[in-house]
Design a protein around this motif. Structure first.
Motif, PDB file in Angstrom:
ATOM      1  N   LYS A  37       0.321  -1.187  -0.020  1.00 38.90           N
ATOM      2  CA  LYS A  37       0.231  -0.038   0.224  1.00 38.90           C
ATOM      3  C   LYS A  37       0.778   1.596   0.045  1.00 38.90           C
ATOM      4  O   LYS A  37       0.127   2.830  -0.127  1.00 38.90           O
ATOM      5  N   LEU A  38       2.040   1.066   0.672  1.00 36.94           N
ATOM      6  CA  LEU A  38       3.280   2.558   0.648  1.00 36.94           C
ATOM      7  C   LEU A  38       3.879   2.146   0.023  1.00 36.94           C
ATOM      8  O   LEU A  38       4.590   1.286   0.537  1.00 36.94           O
ATOM      9  N   ARG A  39       5.050   3.258   0.644  1.00 40.99           N
ATOM     10  CA  ARG A  39       6.047   3.571   0.151  1.00 40.99           C
ATOM     11  C   ARG A  39       6.993   3.735   1.408  1.00 40.99           C
ATOM     12  O   ARG A  39       6.172   4.642   2.490  1.00 40.99           O
ATOM     13  N   TYR A  40       8.030   3.033   1.570  1.00 35.47           N
ATOM     14  CA  TYR A  40       8.817   3.529   3.294  1.00 35.47           C
ATOM     15  C   TYR A  40      10.044   3.986   2.575  1.00 35.47           C
ATOM     16  O   TYR A  40      10.889   3.436   1.690  1.00 35.47           O
ATOM     17  N   ASP A  41      10.160   5.073   3.121  1.00 35.25           N
ATOM     18  CA  ASP A  41      11.345   5.768   3.351  1.00 35.25           C
ATOM     19  C   ASP A  41      12.427   5.817   4.543  1.00 35.25           C
ATOM     20  O   ASP A  41      11.850   6.551   5.864  1.00 35.25           O
ATOM     21  N   LEU A  42      13.240   5.265   5.243  1.00 37.56           N
ATOM     22  CA  LEU A  42      13.561   4.544   6.640  1.00 37.56           C
ATOM     23  C   LEU A  42      14.980   4.988   6.252  1.00 37.56           C
ATOM     24  O   LEU A  42      15.797   4.573   5.473  1.00 37.56           O
ATOM     25  N   ALA A  43      15.230   5.554   7.251  1.00 32.55           N
ATOM     26  CA  ALA A  43      16.631   5.713   7.662  1.00 32.55           C
ATOM     27  C   ALA A  43      16.997   4.960   9.361  1.00 32.55           C
ATOM     28  O   ALA A  43      16.333   5.082   9.798  1.00 32.55           O
ATOM     29  N   ILE A  44      18.090   3.838   9.475  1.00 30.60           N
ATOM     30  CA  ILE A  44      18.258   3.107   9.992  1.00 30.60           C
ATOM     31  C   ILE A  44      19.553   2.923  11.114  1.00 30.60           C
ATOM     32  O   ILE A  44      20.607   3.194  10.427  1.00 30.60           O
ATOM     33  N   VAL A  96      17.740  -1.194  16.837  1.00 28.10           N
ATOM     34  CA  VAL A  96      18.422   0.403  16.572  1.00 28.10           C
ATOM     35  C   VAL A  96      17.693   1.282  15.920  1.00 28.10           C
ATOM     36  O   VAL A  96      16.323   0.727  16.633  1.00 28.10           O
ATOM     37  N   LEU A  97      17.227   2.697  15.977  1.00 23.13           N
ATOM     38  CA  LEU A  97      16.579   3.332  15.916  1.00 23.13           C
ATOM     39  C   LEU A  97      15.858   3.016  14.291  1.00 23.13           C
ATOM     40  O   LEU A  97      17.506   3.790  13.777  1.00 23.13           O
ATOM     41  N   VAL A  98      14.708   3.411  14.099  1.00 22.33           N
ATOM     42  CA  VAL A  98      14.080   3.075  13.349  1.00 22.33           C
ATOM     43  C   VAL A  98      13.917   4.337  12.521  1.00 22.33           C
ATOM     44  O   VAL A  98      12.549   4.807  13.894  1.00 22.33           O
ATOM     45  N   LEU A  99      13.766   5.680  11.759  1.00 22.77           N
ATOM     46  CA  LEU A  99      13.319   6.709  11.019  1.00 22.77           C
ATOM     47  C   LEU A  99      12.285   6.660  10.207  1.00 22.77           C
ATOM     48  O   LEU A  99      13.217   6.138   8.365  1.00 22.77           O
ATOM     49  N   ASP A 100      11.047   7.349  10.242  1.00 13.79           N
ATOM     50  CA  ASP A 100      10.470   6.813   9.345  1.00 13.79           C
ATOM     51  C   ASP A 100       9.964   8.143   8.378  1.00 13.79           C
ATOM     52  O   ASP A 100       9.593   9.350   9.145  1.00 13.79           O
ATOM     53  N   MET A 101      11.449   8.582   7.478  1.00 15.14           N
ATOM     54  CA  MET A 101      11.149  10.100   7.134  1.00 15.14           C
ATOM     55  C   MET A 101      10.188  10.406   6.465  1.00 15.14           C
ATOM     56  O   MET A 101       9.736  12.066   6.759  1.00 15.14           O
ATOM     57  N   GLU A 148       2.601  -4.895   8.294  1.00 16.10           N
ATOM     58  CA  GLU A 148       3.061  -5.986   8.275  1.00 16.10           C
ATOM     59  C   GLU A 148       4.458  -5.770   7.068  1.00 16.10           C
ATOM     60  O   GLU A 148       5.329  -6.554   6.993  1.00 16.10           O
ATOM     61  N   ASP A 149       4.145  -5.167   6.191  1.00 15.82           N
ATOM     62  CA  ASP A 149       5.581  -4.524   5.383  1.00 15.82           C
ATOM     63  C   ASP A 149       6.732  -4.477   6.053  1.00 15.82           C
ATOM     64  O   ASP A 149       7.430  -4.828   5.615  1.00 15.82           O
ATOM     65  N   LEU A 150       6.142  -3.510   7.107  1.00 15.87           N
ATOM     66  CA  LEU A 150       7.209  -3.031   7.962  1.00 15.87           C
ATOM     67  C   LEU A 150       7.732  -4.327   8.984  1.00 15.87           C
ATOM     68  O   LEU A 150       8.829  -4.738   8.260  1.00 15.87           O
ATOM     69  N   ARG A 151       6.775  -4.854   8.853  1.00 18.31           N
ATOM     70  CA  ARG A 151       7.495  -6.223   9.657  1.00 18.31           C
ATOM     71  C   ARG A 151       8.120  -7.011   8.817  1.00 18.31           C
ATOM     72  O   ARG A 151       8.734  -7.042   9.237  1.00 18.31           O
ATOM     73  N   GLU A 152       8.235  -7.203   7.618  1.00 14.94           N
ATOM     74  CA  GLU A 152       8.768  -7.859   7.736  1.00 14.94           C
ATOM     75  C   GLU A 152      10.192  -7.840   6.935  1.00 14.94           C
ATOM     76  O   GLU A 152      10.437  -8.768   7.479  1.00 14.94           O
ATOM     77  N   TYR A 153      10.204  -6.229   6.559  1.00  8.98           N
ATOM     78  CA  TYR A 153      11.414  -5.841   6.295  1.00  8.98           C
ATOM     79  C   TYR A 153      12.034  -6.322   7.353  1.00  8.98           C
ATOM     80  O   TYR A 153      13.587  -6.575   7.407  1.00  8.98           O
ATOM     81  N   LEU A 154      11.632  -5.284   9.079  1.00 12.60           N
ATOM     82  CA  LEU A 154      12.462  -4.989   9.564  1.00 12.60           C
ATOM     83  C   LEU A 154      13.181  -6.311  10.272  1.00 12.60           C
ATOM     84  O   LEU A 154      14.210  -6.827  10.787  1.00 12.60           O
ATOM     85  N   THR A 155      12.353  -7.971  10.169  1.00 13.78           N
ATOM     86  CA  THR A 155      12.547  -9.271  10.420  1.00 13.78           C
ATOM     87  C   THR A 155      13.843  -9.354   9.626  1.00 13.78           C
ATOM     88  O   THR A 155      14.688  -9.789  10.392  1.00 13.78           O
ATOM     89  N   GLU A 156      13.554  -9.241   7.960  1.00 19.75           N
ATOM     90  CA  GLU A 156      15.195  -9.891   8.247  1.00 19.75           C
ATOM     91  C   GLU A 156      16.186  -9.374   8.485  1.00 19.75           C
ATOM     92  O   GLU A 156      17.308  -9.427   8.218  1.00 19.75           O
TER      93      GLU A 156
END
Length: 88
Positions: free
Chosen positions: A24-31, A41-46, A77-85
């Motif tokens: 559904k969304l685009r994610y732009d993160l700084a980790i 880790v500090l996860v920032l949703d920019m 869920e998309d974010l959860r999948e990425y962070l789990t990896e």
């Protein structure tokens, strides 16, 4: 003016910038990785200006990512999948 500092430290960090699209969304993160977060880790949703300190245990906590990043269950869920990896 007198200030009472609890701490004032400077530390080198490792920062990873990631952009990906979910269902559904685009994610732009700084980790950011730092010794300050005890392995998390500090996860920032920019895009939306939200952030959280996250470890593997937080990813499995029901509703945590939804609350921290103000996302629906499907969006998180998309974010959860990425962070789990990432944190594996």
């Amino acid at each position: 003016m007198e200030r009472f500092f609890l701490y004032d430290d400077v530390e080198d960090t490792k920062t990873r910038f990631v952009s990906f699209t979910g269902k559904k969304l685009r994610y732009d993160l700084a980790i950011m990785q730092s010794t300050r977060f005890f392995g998390k880790v500090l996860v920032l949703d920019m895009q939306f200006g939200r952030f959280a300190i996250i470890g593997p245990d937080d990813i499995d906590e029901p509703g945590y990512l939804e609350f921290a990043f103000n996302k629906t269950e499907e969006e998180a869920e998309d974010l959860r999948e990425y962070l789990t990896e990432l944190l594996a």
